[in-house]
Scaffold this motif. Structure first.
Motif, PDB file in Angstrom:
ATOM      1  N   MET A 150       0.848  -1.193   0.000  1.00  0.00           N
ATOM      2  CA  MET A 150       0.000   0.000   0.000  1.00  0.00           C
ATOM      3  C   MET A 150       0.889   1.252   0.000  1.00  0.00           C
ATOM      4  N   GLY A 151       0.305   2.295  -0.500  1.00  0.00           N
ATOM      5  CA  GLY A 151       1.095   3.506  -0.756  1.00  0.00           C
ATOM      6  C   GLY A 151       1.484   4.285   0.480  1.00  0.00           C
ATOM      7  N   ALA A 152       1.705   5.562   0.271  1.00  0.00           N
ATOM      8  CA  ALA A 152       2.221   6.407   1.344  1.00  0.00           C
ATOM      9  C   ALA A 152       1.124   6.764   2.336  1.00  0.00           C
ATOM     10  N   GLY A 153       1.526   7.245   3.499  1.00  0.00           N
ATOM     11  CA  GLY A 153       0.574   7.747   4.484  1.00  0.00           C
ATOM     12  C   GLY A 153       0.238   9.194   4.210  1.00  0.00           C
ATOM     13  N   SER A 154      -0.495   9.794   5.124  1.00  0.00           N
ATOM     14  CA  SER A 154      -0.968  11.142   4.866  1.00  0.00           C
ATOM     15  C   SER A 154      -0.168  12.183   5.651  1.00  0.00           C
ATOM     16  N   TYR A 155       0.971  11.796   6.199  1.00  0.00           N
ATOM     17  CA  TYR A 155       1.706  12.765   7.004  1.00  0.00           C
ATOM     18  C   TYR A 155       3.210  12.560   6.846  1.00  0.00           C
ATOM     19  N   LEU A 156       3.970  13.557   7.316  1.00  0.00           N
ATOM     20  CA  LEU A 156       5.421  13.428   7.396  1.00  0.00           C
ATOM     21  C   LEU A 156       5.758  13.114   8.843  1.00  0.00           C
ATOM     22  N   ARG A 157       6.718  12.269   9.057  1.00  0.00           N
ATOM     23  CA  ARG A 157       7.054  11.913  10.420  1.00  0.00           C
ATOM     24  C   ARG A 157       8.498  12.291  10.676  1.00  0.00           C
ATOM     25  N   GLY A 158       8.730  12.949  11.804  1.00  0.00           N
ATOM     26  CA  GLY A 158      10.087  13.315  12.176  1.00  0.00           C
ATOM     27  C   GLY A 158      10.415  12.712  13.518  1.00  0.00           C
ATOM     28  N   VAL A 159      11.583  12.127  13.648  1.00  0.00           N
ATOM     29  CA  VAL A 159      11.983  11.586  14.950  1.00  0.00           C
ATOM     30  C   VAL A 159      13.276  12.261  15.400  1.00  0.00           C
ATOM     31  N   LYS A 160      13.463  12.232  16.696  1.00  0.00           N
ATOM     32  CA  LYS A 160      14.656  12.820  17.305  1.00  0.00           C
ATOM     33  C   LYS A 160      15.912  12.163  16.733  1.00  0.00           C
ATOM     34  N   SER A 161      16.843  12.991  16.316  1.00  0.00           N
ATOM     35  CA  SER A 161      18.071  12.435  15.768  1.00  0.00           C
ATOM     36  C   SER A 161      19.083  12.233  16.886  1.00  0.00           C
ATOM     37  N   GLU A 162      19.730  11.097  16.869  1.00  0.00           N
ATOM     38  CA  GLU A 162      20.720  10.797  17.906  1.00  0.00           C
ATOM     39  C   GLU A 162      21.980  11.642  17.746  1.00  0.00           C
ATOM     40  N   THR A 163      22.167  12.197  16.539  1.00  0.00           N
ATOM     41  CA  THR A 163      23.382  12.968  16.314  1.00  0.00           C
ATOM     42  C   THR A 163      23.154  14.464  16.465  1.00  0.00           C
ATOM     43  N   TYR A 164      21.925  14.865  16.822  1.00  0.00           N
ATOM     44  CA  TYR A 164      21.617  16.289  16.983  1.00  0.00           C
ATOM     45  C   TYR A 164      22.258  16.801  18.286  1.00  0.00           C
ATOM     46  N   ASP A 216       9.862  13.434  21.209  1.00  0.00           N
ATOM     47  CA  ASP A 216      10.653  12.432  20.499  1.00  0.00           C
ATOM     48  C   ASP A 216      10.224  12.277  19.044  1.00  0.00           C
ATOM     49  N   GLU A 217       8.956  12.519  18.792  1.00  0.00           N
ATOM     50  CA  GLU A 217       8.448  12.238  17.458  1.00  0.00           C
ATOM     51  C   GLU A 217       7.351  13.236  17.105  1.00  0.00           C
ATOM     52  N   ILE A 218       7.378  13.690  15.865  1.00  0.00           N
ATOM     53  CA  ILE A 218       6.371  14.650  15.423  1.00  0.00           C
ATOM     54  C   ILE A 218       5.744  14.136  14.141  1.00  0.00           C
ATOM     55  N   ARG A 219       4.466  14.371  13.990  1.00  0.00           N
ATOM     56  CA  ARG A 219       3.813  14.085  12.719  1.00  0.00           C
ATOM     57  C   ARG A 219       3.223  15.370  12.188  1.00  0.00           C
ATOM     58  N   TRP A 220       3.591  15.680  10.953  1.00  0.00           N
ATOM     59  CA  TRP A 220       2.992  16.836  10.291  1.00  0.00           C
ATOM     60  C   TRP A 220       1.937  16.313   9.336  1.00  0.00           C
ATOM     61  N   ASP A 221       0.709  16.567   9.648  1.00  0.00           N
ATOM     62  CA  ASP A 221      -0.388  16.119   8.801  1.00  0.00           C
ATOM     63  C   ASP A 221      -0.773  17.227   7.844  1.00  0.00           C
ATOM     64  N   ASN A 222      -0.946  16.853   6.600  1.00  0.00           N
ATOM     65  CA  ASN A 222      -1.344  17.834   5.608  1.00  0.00           C
ATOM     66  C   ASN A 222      -2.844  17.697   5.365  1.00  0.00           C
ATOM     67  N   THR A 223      -3.645  18.552   5.996  1.00  0.00           N
ATOM     68  CA  THR A 223      -5.091  18.488   5.849  1.00  0.00           C
ATOM     69  C   THR A 223      -5.575  19.772   5.213  1.00  0.00           C
ATOM     70  N   GLY A 227      -9.550  11.188  10.896  1.00  0.00           N
ATOM     71  CA  GLY A 227      -8.941  11.349   9.583  1.00  0.00           C
ATOM     72  C   GLY A 227      -7.498  10.908   9.587  1.00  0.00           C
ATOM     73  N   GLY A 228      -6.833  11.106   8.449  1.00  0.00           N
ATOM     74  CA  GLY A 228      -5.437  10.708   8.329  1.00  0.00           C
ATOM     75  C   GLY A 228      -5.332   9.233   7.977  1.00  0.00           C
ATOM     76  N   TYR A 229      -4.137   8.842   7.575  1.00  0.00           N
ATOM     77  CA  TYR A 229      -3.944   7.444   7.208  1.00  0.00           C
ATOM     78  C   TYR A 229      -2.463   7.101   7.250  1.00  0.00           C
ATOM     79  N   GLN A 230      -2.153   5.906   7.710  1.00  0.00           N
ATOM     80  CA  GLN A 230      -0.801   5.384   7.571  1.00  0.00           C
ATOM     81  C   GLN A 230      -0.959   3.940   7.111  1.00  0.00           C
ATOM     82  N   PRO A 231      -0.014   3.406   6.343  1.00  0.00           N
ATOM     83  CA  PRO A 231      -0.181   2.049   5.840  1.00  0.00           C
ATOM     84  C   PRO A 231      -0.509   1.086   6.983  1.00  0.00           C
ATOM     85  N   GLY A 232      -1.575   0.326   6.804  1.00  0.00           N
ATOM     86  CA  GLY A 232      -1.964  -0.653   7.806  1.00  0.00           C
ATOM     87  C   GLY A 232      -3.035  -0.173   8.763  1.00  0.00           C
TER      88      GLY A 232
END
Lengths: 329, 307
Positions: free
Chosen positions: A1-15, A24-31, B164-169
């Motif tokens: 199945m294809g892509a999800g509907s958001y961008l996900r960013g996680v904390k970098s260990e080298t930052y 620790d983790e951010i999701r940018w949802d494009n709505t 809303g929103g979606y992620q695979p699975g």
């Protein structure tokens, strides 16, 4: 199945600042659907919305107190007047149009989100701009008197209720632009201006503004960087091209004043920020006294922030870095 | 049968060509271009961009270039979403849209068939009235309103499903969109099935079967289903193509990663390549499904083959 509907960013260990990071983790949802985004916020799926439907502001204030953030933002919403053609080349006609716009009702009543009335050209809070904000004298004159003066200016220019100025007002299709256009055309009606409203999608609208194919048109400018020259540059005379045509850039109204250009040139060469601000203030006052444009309101940023989030601070650039935020469960 | 199918395939080629041509020229005649925005570009930059995207040549020549590209499978670059080719954008969004559309199609068709058959069987009794009423609801309430109401009720108030929103699975995120999308389709299938089933149940051969002493279940399964399906099948093709191409509202409201949003934003941005690419895809889907339906139709009804 294809892509999800958001961008996900996680904390970098080298930052280098990773130890101070609380999230620790951010999701940018494009709505794109703002109402749907608000529904997701209300269901607890989103913690921050970077916009919300203006007509939901009251609802949010009543039901989610303190969560809807409306703050001044570096940008100006304005009407351009095409000064390359009669009758808007006449400064008195431009003045009549500008002073008969009752700006105080636009933000609170027409839009409902409390945008601040604009009388000058550089948004409050802009950097490198020490000194008093430009405020014309007529702004403090009661509205009834302003309308009377505008009527007189119009009749001096040959426009009366019997032979009104017929004019087209263009805006790009958008509910808020339409509300403002309707309100302002009503304000102009009383000074003997008959307005025809014309809306088109964004690409068509700006195509017409660029080509100078309009009389009065809606425009907006969000500052690229916090400096007064970023809006003032919009009013510089166009540059003559090799083929003899003029490139007016973003100066859709074709405002042109040699003294203004000189002041801008001098400011560009001035290294002392205080003196530079003085020159820019002078330029702003010059253009505004000639009614180069009709500023209407200063933009605001609109955010909805969950009470779980701390470290979200309203600011004029509307930049909030997640690295300074924390979230409580 | 094979000859019939072949004739249909060949007749689709000019349709595709004409659609591309009409779309291409209408798009270019519309005012505004892909590089018009809130900020004017300097003339030199604009000239270079037009040159780069092949927009500086005479229009007929551009058209020939475009067609030659399409024949090679090259749909060109997106002019607004730089760094992406049209084919790449479509390949990102299409699988999701297909999944959404087929799921809604399967659920809607199955529910519609069962509901329609039941209503016909209980004609003018309370299950029939109830059904006719229920089926009207998704037909008169537009998708976006239904979607927003469902979000409020099941997501915000009851908290049964994600809004809303979606992620695979994430299957739960698909429940509301798929159901909302399938409802108008299911309703149409139910109405068609009910209508044609009532007609078939009133025919002489069903009466004969009944007088022979056959049971209801056997009559339905052996004699009534196949002829009653013909009008339904002829609707399924357009119905499915509508689901695949019409899911954009649902995708928008539920923030789903399909191709619907590309189509809308591309048209508004005058992203010539992307508009043409999605249009060709939609035309292709509609033609392919109509073709499939015609072939199934010919199988169900031999009279069609010889017409």
């Amino acid at each position: 199945m294809g892509a999800g509907s958001y961008l996900r960013g996680v904390k970098s260990e080298t930052y280098y600042g990773k130890d101070a990071l609380q999230i620790d983790e951010i999701r940018w949802d494009n709505t794109e659907d703002l109402t749907a985004a608000l529904n997701r916020y209300r269901a607890g799926e989103l913690d921050i919305l970077t916009d919300f439907p203006a007509d939901q502001y009251k609802f949010l204030q009543d039901n989610y107190p303190g969560q809807a953030h409306v703050a001044p933002f570096l940008g100006v919403y304005y009407y351009v007047m095409n000064q390359s053609k009669a009758p808007l080349d006449n400064v008195n006609v431009r003045k009549a149009l500008s002073i008969s716009v009752l700006r105080d009702v636009i933000g609170p009543d027409v839009l409902g989100t409390g945008e601040l009335p604009a009388y000058g050209w550089v948004p409050p809070g802009t950097s490198n701009y020490e000194g008093e904000q430009y405020m014309p004298e007529w702004a403090s004159v009661p509205y009834d008197q302003r309308v009377e003066e505008a009527k007189k200016l119009m009749s001096d220019a040959g426009f009366t209720p019997e032979s009104p100025l017929k004019m087209q007002l263009r805006y790009n299709t958008n509910e808020n632009h339409q509300r403002i256009a309707v309100a302002i055309s009503d304000m102009w009606k009383q000074i003997g201006v008959e307005v025809e409203l014309f809306n088109a999608e964004t690409a068509v609208h700006y195509d017409a503004l660029n080509a100078g194919d309009f009389q009065v048109g809606r425009a907006g400018w969000l500052l690229d960087y916090s400096d007064a020259s970023n809006t003032l540059d919009l009013l510089r005379t166009g540059i003559k091209q090799a083929d003899g045509t003029m490139n007016w850039g973003n100066n859709y109204g074709r405002y042109s004043n040699a003294k203004f250009d000189e002041l801008m040139d001098a400011a560009a060469k001035e290294l002392d920020l205080g003196k530079r601000a003085g020159l820019l203030h002078e330029a702003e006052a010059l253009a505004m006294d000639e009614f180069a444009v009709i500023p209407i309101y200063w933009y605001v940023s609109k955010n909805v922030v969950s009470p779980k989030i701390t470290g979200f601070v309203d600011n004029a650039k509307d930049i909030n870095r997640v690295r300074w935020m924390t979230k409580s469960e | 049968m094979l000859g019939y199918a072949l004739r249909r395939v060949l007749s689709a080629i000019p349709i595709v060509f004409i659609t591309i041509a009409v779309c291409f020229f209408i798009l270019r005649l519309a005012p505004g271009g892909p590089f018009d925005g809130e900020r004017a570009l300097p003339p030199d930059v604009l000239r270079n961009l037009r040159e780069y995207y092949n927009l500086d040549k005479p229009l007929p020549l551009q058209f020939v270039d475009y067609i030659l590209g399409v024949l090679r499978g090259d749909f060109g670059p997106s002019m607004v979403m730089r760094d992406f080719s049209v084919a790449r954008l479509i390949s990102i969004g299409l699988p999701f849209t297909l999944m959404l559309g087929f799921a809604a199609f399967a659920i809607g068709t199955a529910a519609g068939l069962i509901a329609g058959a039941l209503a016909a069987f209980y004609q003018n009794k309370w299950p029939d009235y109830l059904l006719v009423f229920v089926v009207l609801i998704p037909l008169v309430i537009p998708n976006f309103l239904m979607a927003n109401l469902a979000q409020l009720v099941f997501g915000v108030y009851l908290r049964w499903l994600p809004v809303g929103g979606y992620q695979p699975g994430a299957i739960l995120n698909l429940v509301m969109p798929v159901l909302i999308l399938s409802m108008p389709h299911g309703a149409r299938v139910a109405r068609l099935t009910r209508g044609s089933m009532i007609e078939v149940l009133g025919t002489n051969y069903v009466r004969t079967a009944r007088s022979k002493g056959l049971g209801t279940r056997l009559i339905l399964a052996r004699h009534a289903i196949k002829p009653a399906l013909i009008p339904v099948v002829s609707y399924l093709g357009p119905g499915l193509s509508y689901l695949l191409t019409g899911s954009l509202v649902v995708e928008q409201v539920f923030a789903l990663p399909g191709i619907g949003k590309y189509f809308i934003t591309a048209a508004l941005n005058r992203d010539y390549g992307l508009v043409l690419g999605t249009t060709i895809l939609y035309v292709f889907i509609i033609l392919a499904l109509n073709l499939l339906v015609d072939i199934v139709y010919a199988w169900l009804d031999p009279k069609v083959r010889y017409r």
